[in-house]
Write a protein that holds these residues in place. Sequence first.
Motif, mmCIF file in Angstrom:
data_model
loop_
_atom_site.group_PDB
_atom_site.id
_atom_site.type_symbol
_atom_site.label_atom_id
_atom_site.label_comp_id
_atom_site.label_asym_id
_atom_site.label_seq_id
_atom_site.Cartn_x
_atom_site.Cartn_y
_atom_site.Cartn_z
ATOM 1 N N LEU A 177 -2.202 -14.602 -4.200
ATOM 2 C CA LEU A 177 -3.222 -14.447 -5.270
ATOM 3 C C LEU A 177 -3.817 -13.204 -5.547
ATOM 4 O O LEU A 177 -3.703 -12.285 -4.698
ATOM 5 C CB LEU A 177 -4.468 -15.377 -4.670
ATOM 6 C CG LEU A 177 -4.061 -16.642 -4.402
ATOM 7 C CD1 LEU A 177 -5.461 -17.447 -3.745
ATOM 8 C CD2 LEU A 177 -3.561 -17.517 -5.469
ATOM 9 N N GLY A 231 -7.010 -3.799 3.404
ATOM 10 C CA GLY A 231 -6.808 -4.027 2.074
ATOM 11 C C GLY A 231 -6.211 -5.295 1.837
ATOM 12 O O GLY A 231 -6.235 -6.047 2.689
ATOM 13 N N GLU A 289 10.643 3.008 5.032
ATOM 14 C CA GLU A 289 10.296 1.634 5.365
ATOM 15 C C GLU A 289 11.448 1.314 6.557
ATOM 16 O O GLU A 289 12.653 1.244 6.085
ATOM 17 C CB GLU A 289 10.302 0.721 4.233
ATOM 18 C CG GLU A 289 10.524 -0.644 4.409
ATOM 19 C CD GLU A 289 9.315 -1.120 5.398
ATOM 20 O OE1 GLU A 289 8.247 -0.917 5.096
ATOM 21 O OE2 GLU A 289 9.945 -1.815 6.517
ATOM 22 N N SER A 321 3.143 -7.893 3.069
ATOM 23 C CA SER A 321 3.184 -7.882 1.595
ATOM 24 C C SER A 321 3.906 -9.168 1.142
ATOM 25 O O SER A 321 4.142 -9.079 -0.179
ATOM 26 C CB SER A 321 3.643 -6.625 1.060
ATOM 27 O OG SER A 321 2.518 -5.870 1.428
ATOM 28 N N ASN A 342 0.652 -1.148 -0.091
ATOM 29 C CA ASN A 342 -0.029 0.031 -0.095
ATOM 30 C C ASN A 342 0.999 1.064 -0.028
ATOM 31 O O ASN A 342 0.706 2.284 -0.745
ATOM 32 C CB ASN A 342 -0.896 -0.092 1.135
ATOM 33 C CG ASN A 342 -2.191 -1.033 1.182
ATOM 34 O OD1 ASN A 342 -2.420 -1.422 -0.257
ATOM 35 N ND2 ASN A 342 -2.681 -1.701 2.098
ATOM 36 N N PHE A 370 10.106 5.762 10.906
ATOM 37 C CA PHE A 370 9.608 6.893 10.969
ATOM 38 C C PHE A 370 9.397 6.727 12.639
ATOM 39 O O PHE A 370 8.780 5.802 13.177
ATOM 40 C CB PHE A 370 8.095 6.738 10.585
ATOM 41 C CG PHE A 370 7.059 7.745 11.207
ATOM 42 C CD1 PHE A 370 7.172 9.322 10.823
ATOM 43 C CD2 PHE A 370 6.261 7.410 12.088
ATOM 44 C CE1 PHE A 370 6.280 10.017 11.293
ATOM 45 C CE2 PHE A 370 5.440 8.319 12.486
ATOM 46 C CZ PHE A 370 5.525 9.676 12.365
ATOM 47 N N THR A 414 -4.519 -7.287 -3.957
ATOM 48 C CA THR A 414 -5.517 -7.229 -5.378
ATOM 49 C C THR A 414 -5.994 -5.824 -5.338
ATOM 50 O O THR A 414 -5.900 -5.647 -6.565
ATOM 51 C CB THR A 414 -6.448 -8.202 -5.201
ATOM 52 O OG1 THR A 414 -6.145 -9.636 -4.924
ATOM 53 C CG2 THR A 414 -7.262 -8.383 -6.464
HETATM 54 C C1 LIG Z 1 -1.960 -14.950 5.582
HETATM 55 C C2 LIG Z 1 -2.444 -13.833 4.405
HETATM 56 C C3 LIG Z 1 -2.659 -14.054 3.155
HETATM 57 C C4 LIG Z 1 -3.151 -13.344 2.343
HETATM 58 N N1 LIG Z 1 -3.468 -13.484 1.044
HETATM 59 C C5 LIG Z 1 -3.728 -12.494 0.054
HETATM 60 C C6 LIG Z 1 -3.927 -12.964 -1.271
HETATM 61 O O1 LIG Z 1 -3.720 -13.959 -1.684
HETATM 62 N N2 LIG Z 1 -4.383 -11.700 -1.970
HETATM 63 C C7 LIG Z 1 -4.521 -10.357 -1.532
HETATM 64 O O2 LIG Z 1 -4.858 -9.683 -2.540
HETATM 65 N N3 LIG Z 1 -4.252 -10.228 -0.366
HETATM 66 C C8 LIG Z 1 -3.863 -11.324 0.570
HETATM 67 N N4 LIG Z 1 -3.542 -10.748 1.888
HETATM 68 C C9 LIG Z 1 -3.805 -9.373 2.474
HETATM 69 C C10 LIG Z 1 -2.310 -8.713 1.927
HETATM 70 O O3 LIG Z 1 -1.068 -9.425 1.873
HETATM 71 C C11 LIG Z 1 -2.349 -7.516 2.727
HETATM 72 O O4 LIG Z 1 -3.649 -6.699 2.762
HETATM 73 C C12 LIG Z 1 -1.364 -6.405 2.177
HETATM 74 O O5 LIG Z 1 0.190 -6.981 2.207
HETATM 75 C C13 LIG Z 1 -1.030 -5.264 3.346
HETATM 76 O O6 LIG Z 1 -0.048 -4.441 2.932
HETATM 77 P P1 LIG Z 1 0.220 -3.206 3.552
HETATM 78 O O7 LIG Z 1 1.200 -2.212 2.783
HETATM 79 O O8 LIG Z 1 -0.870 -2.351 4.086
HETATM 80 O O9 LIG Z 1 1.177 -3.798 4.960
HETATM 81 P P2 LIG Z 1 2.809 -4.380 5.142
HETATM 82 O O10 LIG Z 1 2.968 -5.061 3.999
HETATM 83 O O11 LIG Z 1 2.574 -4.764 6.382
HETATM 84 O O12 LIG Z 1 3.504 -2.997 5.098
HETATM 85 C C14 LIG Z 1 3.657 -2.144 6.103
HETATM 86 C C15 LIG Z 1 5.003 -1.682 6.125
HETATM 87 O O13 LIG Z 1 5.114 -0.337 7.177
HETATM 88 C C16 LIG Z 1 6.572 -0.641 7.715
HETATM 89 N N5 LIG Z 1 6.572 0.187 8.959
HETATM 90 C C17 LIG Z 1 5.702 -0.070 10.043
HETATM 91 N N6 LIG Z 1 5.941 0.978 11.114
HETATM 92 C C18 LIG Z 1 6.916 1.741 10.468
HETATM 93 C C19 LIG Z 1 7.702 2.696 10.809
HETATM 94 N N7 LIG Z 1 7.361 3.202 12.239
HETATM 95 N N8 LIG Z 1 8.559 3.413 10.024
HETATM 96 C C20 LIG Z 1 8.592 2.695 8.909
HETATM 97 N N9 LIG Z 1 8.117 1.592 8.368
HETATM 98 C C21 LIG Z 1 7.237 1.138 9.249
HETATM 99 C C22 LIG Z 1 6.378 -2.166 7.870
HETATM 100 O O14 LIG Z 1 8.089 -2.609 8.081
HETATM 101 C C23 LIG Z 1 6.101 -2.761 6.751
HETATM 102 O O15 LIG Z 1 6.897 -3.072 5.824
HETATM 103 C C24 LIG Z 1 -3.311 -11.749 2.611
HETATM 104 C C25 LIG Z 1 -2.636 -11.568 4.037
HETATM 105 C C26 LIG Z 1 -2.376 -12.460 4.691
HETATM 106 C C27 LIG Z 1 -1.779 -12.153 6.226
#
Ligand SMILES: Cc1cc2nc3c(=O)[nH]c(=O)nc-3n(C[C@H](O)[C@H](O)[C@H](O)COP(=O)(O)OP(=O)(O)OC[C@H]3O[C@@H](n4cnc5c(N)ncnc54)[C@H](O)[C@@H]3O)c2cc1C
Length: 498
Positions: A49, A356, A34, A43, A15, A176, A359
């Motif tokens: 998928l 979120g 990050e 992620s 995201n 951060f 996908t």
């Molecule tokens: C088991 C599982 C299966 C899934 N399967 C699917 C699927 O098949 N298809 C699909 O579409 N979705 C799937 N999802 C959902 C999807 O993976 C998540 O919604 C998505 O990856 C979330 O992304 P994000 O960027 O919000 O979070 P994250 O990927 O967790 O990114 C957040 C980032 O912020 C960083 N961060 C946090 N605090 C700080 C700070 N203070 N300073 C700097 N950096 C910081 C972290 O290190 C991290 O890298 C699945 C989720 C899970 C858990």
Amino acid sequence: MGEVTDLLVIGGGINGAGIARDAAGRGLSVTLVEQGDLACATSSGSSKLIHGGLRYLEQYEFKLVREALQEREVLLRLAPHLIRPLLFVLPHDASMRPMWMIRAGLWLYDHLGGPITLPRSKPIGFPHMEFSAGLKPEYRSGFVYSDCRVDDSRLTLANALAARDKGATILTRTRFDAARRVEGEWEATITPRSGPSTRLRAKALVNAAGPWVCEALERIQGDRITDRVRLVKGSHVIVPKVHSQRHAYILQNPDKRVVFVIPYENEFTLIGTTDVAVGTVEEGTRITPEEIRYLVAAANRFLMKPLAESDVVSTYAAVRPLYDDGSANPSEVTRDYVLKVDHDAFKAPLLTVFGGKITTYRRLAEDALKLLENYFPEATGPWTANEALPGGEVRNFNAFRDDMQERYAGLGRNFVDGVVRRHGSHAPRVLGEAKVPEALGRHFGAGLTEREVEYLVAEEWAETAEDVLWRRTKCGLHMTAAEHNAVAEFLRKPGESA
Ligand SMILES: Cc1cc2nc3c(=O)[nH]c(=O)nc-3n(C[C@H](O)[C@H](O)[C@H](O)COP(=O)(O)OP(=O)(O)OC[C@H]3O[C@@H](n4cnc5c(N)ncnc54)[C@H](O)[C@@H]3O)c2cc1C
């Protein structure tokens, strides 16, 4: 304090990277921080998928499913090297949801998102030469339908690369720490792992910290966002492949959940996932013995040759940062995203991302930029649906792969295939004019060469063996411990301890 950046994005998951790409392409100046590696958290821990989410139909999440199905088509065009069609077989027996219900659900799944290029669903009888491979003979019928698989961590990386190409600054291993509003702008403190804290100013702040979203909110002074996340762990096991065909299975479990059995990395099968509510992110980083038992039992209900827990060669677990909608059952908490904006007298907005899916990340980024448009009247409009992600700039991926096979015939088919899958149209940047494997330096195993490792470090923010073996590539899965160590040794900086 130097220049003021338009947007400071916290989090380099899908995201944060998606928002950074979108904003940079609209002409905004962007800095993304990050704390670890890109895609080091949720992620890279998904089921990998790009799917509408068939099971969400049962929870009446029609809007989510429709948007996700539409995105499936868009993303297939933007990153054909990272996203590939995948057929799913749903075996059926009398103890499961009735046939008419599944048929109706699949009809909806085929049509809800509008026109699709993937094959539509159909009922099938077993035994079937292809679609009942590995199944117990008592399963006599089922359905086939389409979805897509994705390399989740490389999709995140591709978004960061695109953001950088459009001028964004991507700071990995930079935390951060805090932010407060000063004279209508944000003043933030960030700390790189390798040096002292610095301050920077931003017109807007984006909190895309995933499972840490509330922790980040606590570090931001004066915000009025009271929404919360539900942390729900999901785990996967990897076993040697359970059948020889290319399709996945979606298995219905007696607890009404579904478990995916997905061909993975040519030689393996990925089985997941679970839904376990956890109190902290740390609690969600490891699979438990009960989850391994649950996943193996779910697969064994269907597989002719039963798996043993000792067949598990690798596992991973990640935490879903779901928007807390008050549902009692972790499986039923909405998978849709919620964006909240807080501002101070229409200045210094804070946009916070809850929930979120991989996908829907591109739509989420577009919605985020829409919410910020009043603060940046100079920014241009939506654009990300029509520009390929780095590496995805090929009209016909299979034809491109064939061209690469011909151009690099001396390197071997499987080797070239691996590099092309990872880098798409950028593969020649990695392989250069190499005609023989020796031209690429040392071979660490599983198709990973010194040349590629150097490329990943120079161009893709890779620093450690884990970045290279599990996120930039999946070579780690195919390598021995000695080969892992050799990569770690190669990447070790002078003076760094083992
Ligand atoms: C088991 C599982 C299966 C899934 N399967 C699917 C699927 O098949 N298809 C699909 O579409 N979705 C799937 N999802 C959902 C999807 O993976 C998540 O919604 C998505 O990856 C979330 O992304 P994000 O960027 O919000 O979070 P994250 O990927 O967790 O990114 C957040 C980032 O912020 C960083 N961060 C946090 N605090 C700080 C700070 N203070 N300073 C700097 N950096 C910081 C972290 O290190 C991290 O890298 C699945 C989720 C899970 C858990």
